[in-house]
Motif scaffolding. Sequence first.
Motif, PDB file in Angstrom:
ATOM      1  N   GLY A  75      -4.555   3.993  -5.692  1.00  0.00           N
ATOM      2  CA  GLY A  75      -5.527   3.192  -4.865  1.00  0.00           C
ATOM      3  C   GLY A  75      -6.032   2.085  -5.559  1.00  0.00           C
ATOM      4  O   GLY A  75      -5.694   1.440  -6.215  1.00  0.00           O
ATOM      5  N   PRO A 114      -5.952  13.584  -1.431  1.00  0.00           N
ATOM      6  CA  PRO A 114      -6.248  12.545  -1.436  1.00  0.00           C
ATOM      7  C   PRO A 114      -5.284  11.862  -2.433  1.00  0.00           C
ATOM      8  O   PRO A 114      -4.388  11.822  -2.411  1.00  0.00           O
ATOM      9  N   LEU A 115      -5.204  10.063  -2.145  1.00  0.00           N
ATOM     10  CA  LEU A 115      -4.744   9.776  -2.928  1.00  0.00           C
ATOM     11  C   LEU A 115      -5.015   8.982  -3.972  1.00  0.00           C
ATOM     12  O   LEU A 115      -6.611   9.141  -4.200  1.00  0.00           O
ATOM     13  N   HIS A 164      -6.687   7.790  -7.633  1.00  0.00           N
ATOM     14  CA  HIS A 164      -7.436   7.038  -8.022  1.00  0.00           C
ATOM     15  C   HIS A 164      -6.623   6.223  -8.604  1.00  0.00           C
ATOM     16  O   HIS A 164      -6.300   5.088  -8.526  1.00  0.00           O
ATOM     17  N   TRP A 169      -0.327  13.951  -4.459  1.00  0.00           N
ATOM     18  CA  TRP A 169       0.019  13.524  -3.407  1.00  0.00           C
ATOM     19  C   TRP A 169       2.015  12.929  -4.055  1.00  0.00           C
ATOM     20  O   TRP A 169       1.786  12.805  -4.904  1.00  0.00           O
ATOM     21  N   ALA A 209       1.444  -1.745  -0.220  1.00  0.00           N
ATOM     22  CA  ALA A 209      -0.328   0.045  -0.052  1.00  0.00           C
ATOM     23  C   ALA A 209       0.818   0.906  -0.273  1.00  0.00           C
ATOM     24  O   ALA A 209       1.458   1.492   0.529  1.00  0.00           O
TER      25      ALA A 209
END
Lengths: 198, 198
Positions: A198, A192-193, A195, B168, A180
Amino acid sequence: MKEKGRTARADLDAVLAAGFVCHLGVVVDGAPVVVPTVYGAAEDTLYFHGSVAARSLTSAPGQTVCVTVTHVDGIVLARSLFEHSVNYRSAMIYGVPRPVTDPEETLAGLRLITEQAQPGQWDYARRPSRKELAATTLLALSLEEASVKLRTGPPDDGDSPDAALGLWAGVVPVRLVRGAPVPDPALAPDIPLPHHLG
Amino acid sequence: MKEKGRTARADLDAVLAAGFVCHLGVVVDGAPVVVPTVYGAAEDTLYFHGSVAARSLTSAPGQTVCVTVTHVDGIVLARSLFEHSVNYRSAMIYGVPRPVTDPEETLAGLRLITEQAQPGQWDYARRPSRKELAATTLLALSLEEASVKLRTGPPDDGDSPDAALGLWAGVVPVRLVRGAPVPDPALAPDIPLPHHLG
């Protein structure tokens, strides 16, 4: 024979597509130097970062290099130690690399290298500035002279007299796994991470 | 600077202990050849299989080789593509390899190579016969001339103007994982998995 050389283009493409780190061999003052670096593969060209190769090319232009990409797939445990082996896939590319100087081609090569390591990242991160492009040492190598070697499958002594020893034999699979994503500690907490990660 | 060269012996030992496949570079007819092979490390000597090196040594005795062991630890995703990188540990060992001809040393070298890939296997499988030992091409390389390079940690642009882009950034960890042992299809069903593989 479970170890074999391959010449089909599809085998080369498959080995190159499965990784992003290669080992680059150059000759410096008559001795071999092998360094890891990142690569990206286009239809007929391998692009790679190579300050070592660039230095050796500056001192000896037209010098051949060898780029090797290896994936280790398993440890082959036979009945006899002599038959122990490794399951692997390895591609070797030989040739005289060409320094990439055109900014458009540098950009295209960097894109291939980036996307090979992390798909989706090229369209997400900030593109190189003109100054950054000029500071990038990129080399291009034709995929024309290449060979693939691999070994697959169980040990070779299953039908030998050693099978009567009653020893366990088989393969311990090995593979490269991505974990991860770990955020940079300096990252603002509201970012945010994306897409594609993800 | 998160990328650095190391000279401490402990760093070399740690890199060598963490793997079992190296890339061996030799010069053949003036051009570099880089092939993957297995190795084992003793206190001051690296042992490796090397038919390519053995051939090149036969044609050019006293030739220097380069053995490189690389572990890829992560893909470093920065705000800018220019700062993208790879976390890795890599050891390079240079020297003139010595063909191992003494059967006792061949046995000791094979033991190191076997145990490096699969601890416990040397005492389990059938030992090499005299004939098998004679057919084994083993080379010994002093660990005296070696260097270690590595990169660890987050991207380098956390405190750069690019941090304001709101993108990010971080590291995608990568590691080599061993799976559950897969029995040889030729294995008799009553042969159990030995403890060292369980």
